[in-house]
Design a protein around this motif. Structure first.
Motif, PDB file in Angstrom:
ATOM      1  N   PHE A 135       0.847  -1.192   0.000  1.00 12.12           N
ATOM      2  CA  PHE A 135       0.000   0.000   0.000  1.00 12.12           C
ATOM      3  C   PHE A 135       0.879   1.236   0.000  1.00 12.12           C
ATOM      4  N   ARG A 136       0.390   2.282  -0.641  1.00 13.07           N
ATOM      5  CA  ARG A 136       0.974   3.584  -0.353  1.00 13.07           C
ATOM      6  C   ARG A 136       0.664   3.878   1.109  1.00 13.07           C
ATOM      7  N   GLN A 137       1.656   4.397   1.818  1.00 13.25           N
ATOM      8  CA  GLN A 137       1.469   4.587   3.260  1.00 13.25           C
ATOM      9  C   GLN A 137       0.241   5.438   3.573  1.00 13.25           C
ATOM     10  N   GLU A 138       0.028   6.501   2.809  1.00 15.47           N
ATOM     11  CA  GLU A 138      -1.080   7.398   3.162  1.00 15.47           C
ATOM     12  C   GLU A 138      -2.427   6.717   2.952  1.00 15.47           C
ATOM     13  N   VAL A 139      -2.497   5.800   1.964  1.00 12.78           N
ATOM     14  CA  VAL A 139      -3.753   5.078   1.741  1.00 12.78           C
ATOM     15  C   VAL A 139      -4.001   4.105   2.894  1.00 12.78           C
ATOM     16  N   TYR A 140      -2.962   3.395   3.269  1.00  9.49           N
ATOM     17  CA  TYR A 140      -3.026   2.445   4.364  1.00  9.49           C
ATOM     18  C   TYR A 140      -3.502   3.136   5.642  1.00  9.49           C
ATOM     19  N   GLU A 141      -2.894   4.273   5.925  1.00  5.96           N
ATOM     20  CA  GLU A 141      -3.254   4.992   7.152  1.00  5.96           C
ATOM     21  C   GLU A 141      -4.653   5.578   7.074  1.00  5.96           C
ATOM     22  N   ALA A 142      -5.026   6.006   5.852  1.00  6.06           N
ATOM     23  CA  ALA A 142      -6.364   6.589   5.692  1.00  6.06           C
ATOM     24  C   ALA A 142      -7.445   5.544   5.939  1.00  6.06           C
ATOM     25  N   ILE A 143      -7.217   4.329   5.461  1.00  2.25           N
ATOM     26  CA  ILE A 143      -8.215   3.271   5.658  1.00  2.25           C
ATOM     27  C   ILE A 143      -8.337   2.931   7.141  1.00  2.25           C
ATOM     28  N   ILE A 144      -7.209   2.868   7.833  1.00  2.35           N
ATOM     29  CA  ILE A 144      -7.254   2.606   9.273  1.00  2.35           C
ATOM     30  C   ILE A 144      -8.043   3.700   9.986  1.00  2.35           C
ATOM     31  N   ARG A 145      -7.735   4.937   9.624  1.00  2.44           N
ATOM     32  CA  ARG A 145      -8.439   6.071  10.245  1.00  2.44           C
ATOM     33  C   ARG A 145      -9.937   5.986   9.978  1.00  2.44           C
ATOM     34  N   GLU A 146     -10.259   5.685   8.735  1.00  2.00           N
ATOM     35  CA  GLU A 146     -11.667   5.647   8.335  1.00  2.00           C
ATOM     36  C   GLU A 146     -12.403   4.504   9.047  1.00  2.00           C
ATOM     37  N   ASN A 147     -11.756   3.351   9.148  1.00  2.00           N
ATOM     38  CA  ASN A 147     -12.367   2.222   9.865  1.00  2.00           C
ATOM     39  C   ASN A 147     -12.644   2.588  11.316  1.00  2.00           C
ATOM     40  N   ARG A 148     -11.668   3.240  11.947  1.00  2.00           N
ATOM     41  CA  ARG A 148     -11.844   3.606  13.361  1.00  2.00           C
ATOM     42  C   ARG A 148     -12.946   4.637  13.504  1.00  2.00           C
ATOM     43  N   GLU A 149     -12.986   5.557  12.529  1.00  2.00           N
ATOM     44  CA  GLU A 149     -14.018   6.591  12.594  1.00  2.00           C
ATOM     45  C   GLU A 149     -15.400   5.970  12.405  1.00  2.00           C
ATOM     46  N   ALA A 150     -15.483   5.000  11.496  1.00  2.00           N
ATOM     47  CA  ALA A 150     -16.763   4.320  11.268  1.00  2.00           C
ATOM     48  C   ALA A 150     -17.227   3.673  12.563  1.00  2.00           C
ATOM     49  N   GLN A 151     -16.289   3.034  13.256  1.00  2.00           N
ATOM     50  CA  GLN A 151     -16.644   2.344  14.500  1.00  2.00           C
ATOM     51  C   GLN A 151     -17.083   3.344  15.581  1.00  2.00           C
ATOM     52  N   SER A 152     -16.347   4.444  15.698  1.00  2.00           N
ATOM     53  CA  SER A 152     -16.672   5.367  16.787  1.00  2.00           C
ATOM     54  C   SER A 152     -17.881   6.231  16.456  1.00  2.00           C
ATOM     55  N   SER A 153     -18.296   6.242  15.179  1.00  2.00           N
ATOM     56  CA  SER A 153     -19.442   7.082  14.805  1.00  2.00           C
ATOM     57  C   SER A 153     -20.773   6.420  15.119  1.00  2.00           C
ATOM     58  N   VAL A 154     -20.722   5.125  15.426  1.00  2.00           N
ATOM     59  CA  VAL A 154     -21.966   4.400  15.641  1.00  2.00           C
ATOM     60  C   VAL A 154     -22.481   4.670  17.051  1.00  2.00           C
ATOM     61  N   ASN A 155     -23.461   5.526  17.160  1.00  2.00           N
ATOM     62  CA  ASN A 155     -24.085   5.763  18.465  1.00  2.00           C
ATOM     63  C   ASN A 155     -25.585   5.982  18.259  1.00  2.00           C
ATOM     64  N   GLN A 156     -26.302   6.034  19.338  1.00  2.00           N
ATOM     65  CA  GLN A 156     -27.760   6.039  19.213  1.00  2.00           C
ATOM     66  C   GLN A 156     -28.263   7.275  18.477  1.00  2.00           C
ATOM     67  N   SER A 157     -27.671   8.421  18.739  1.00  2.00           N
ATOM     68  CA  SER A 157     -28.230   9.620  18.108  1.00  2.00           C
ATOM     69  C   SER A 157     -27.990   9.584  16.602  1.00  2.00           C
ATOM     70  N   ALA A 158     -26.843   9.043  16.198  1.00  2.00           N
ATOM     71  CA  ALA A 158     -26.585   8.934  14.754  1.00  2.00           C
ATOM     72  C   ALA A 158     -27.529   7.922  14.120  1.00  2.00           C
ATOM     73  N   LEU A 159     -27.830   6.869  14.847  1.00  2.00           N
ATOM     74  CA  LEU A 159     -28.780   5.874  14.320  1.00  2.00           C
ATOM     75  C   LEU A 159     -30.171   6.501  14.179  1.00  2.00           C
ATOM     76  N   ASN A 160     -30.522   7.364  15.123  1.00  2.00           N
ATOM     77  CA  ASN A 160     -31.816   8.037  15.027  1.00  2.00           C
ATOM     78  C   ASN A 160     -31.904   8.869  13.757  1.00  2.00           C
ATOM     79  N   THR A 161     -30.776   9.455  13.377  1.00  2.00           N
ATOM     80  CA  THR A 161     -30.763  10.237  12.146  1.00  2.00           C
ATOM     81  C   THR A 161     -31.084   9.347  10.949  1.00  2.00           C
ATOM     82  N   LEU A 162     -30.505   8.153  10.944  1.00  2.00           N
ATOM     83  CA  LEU A 162     -30.792   7.210   9.857  1.00  2.00           C
ATOM     84  C   LEU A 162     -32.274   6.889   9.828  1.00  2.00           C
ATOM     85  N   ASN A 163     -32.809   6.687  11.013  1.00  2.00           N
ATOM     86  CA  ASN A 163     -34.216   6.349  11.131  1.00  2.00           C
ATOM     87  C   ASN A 163     -35.087   7.470  10.567  1.00  2.00           C
ATOM     88  N   ALA A 164     -34.721   8.713  10.916  1.00  2.00           N
ATOM     89  CA  ALA A 164     -35.482   9.868  10.453  1.00  2.00           C
ATOM     90  C   ALA A 164     -35.427   9.970   8.934  1.00  2.00           C
TER      91      ALA A 164
END
Lengths: 86, 149
Positions: free
Chosen positions: A43-72
């Motif tokens: 991998f290009r280093q920046e791509v590798y790091e970006a995917i890790i960052r994005e995966n972690r962000e995806a995980q930490s973004s999952v909370n009830q209020s964000a899910l409510n937005t999906l529901n709305a």
């Protein structure tokens, strides 16, 4: 960190089966050729790091209020659908 | 298989819904078993839950719901890793970054999670093909008008 100097067309060998070759040098851009077994991930280093960052962000973004937005959003879509069919 | 999760509550995940990701997800080393299940309250989104760490939950979506022509290019070796001969038979998902502002809800189209629904094996693949040009942060609801929220 091991530091080696290489000229154009010179290579280094890693672990018997990975070849990293300097193909071209132009200004501050170095073109590198990599020959490695298919199971070696490259991998290009920046791509590798970006995917890790994005995966972690995806995980930490999952909370009830964000899910409510999906529901709305979904409810709104359903309303629109019913509205159109009438 | 039962697992307690912070977000989705106490989940009963059918064995049929558990996938092995031999190489895991980048940034979450050591986690290989993930349950993938529909979220009935939030279609078309699905949940993806680590069966080994109750704190690791994701919301995922088939990107083709939003980007009809989304077509990741996998190498034969990638396909081989998940025991598929063609992507036609695969489930394709993108990890979603949620946000309370719909405009900021994004899906990672550059690193899709691709699953083999028969062999229950999968992986996250980083699309290195330069012609693909898929975004790490594709906005799913950029067209949403303020009224629709």
């Amino acid at each position: 960190m091991l530091v080696l100097s290489r000229k154009r067309n010179e290579a280094i060998i890693l672990d018997d089966n990975i070849e990293v070759r300097i193909l071209d040098i132009k200004g501050d851009v170095v073109k590198i050729g990599i020959k490695a077994p298919k199971n070696v991930k490259v991998f290009r280093q920046e791509v590798y790091e970006a995917i890790i960052r994005e995966n972690r962000e995806a995980q930490s973004s999952v909370n009830q209020s964000a899910l409510n937005t999906l529901n709305a959003l979904q409810n709104e879509k359903n309303k629109q659908k019913t509205g159109n069919s009438k | 298989m039962k697992i307690k999760t912070q977000l989705f509550g106490c989940l009963e995940v059918d064995e049929e819904q558990v996938y092995t990701l031999p190489e895991g997800l980048l940034g979450f080393p050591g986690l290989q078993k993930f349950g993938v299940f529909a979220l009935p309250e939030y279609p078309p989104f699905l949940g993806m839950q680590s069966m080994e760490d109750s704190n690791v939950s994701f919301v995922i979506v088939d990107p083709r719901v939003f980007v009809a022509d989304y077509q990741p290019l996998l190498t034969d070796l990638d396909l081989e890793k998940i025991k598929l001969s063609s992507l036609k038979d695969a489930l394709i998902y993108a990890l979603v970054v949620l946000n309370s502002n719909p405009e900021n809800i994004t899906a990672n189209l550059l690193g899709p999670v691709i699953l083999n629904p028969v062999k229950k094996i999968g992986g996250q693949f980083v699309l290195t093909n330069e012609t693909d040009n898929y975004s790490l942060k594709h906005r799913l609801y950029s067209q949403v008008s303020p009224k629709a929220v």
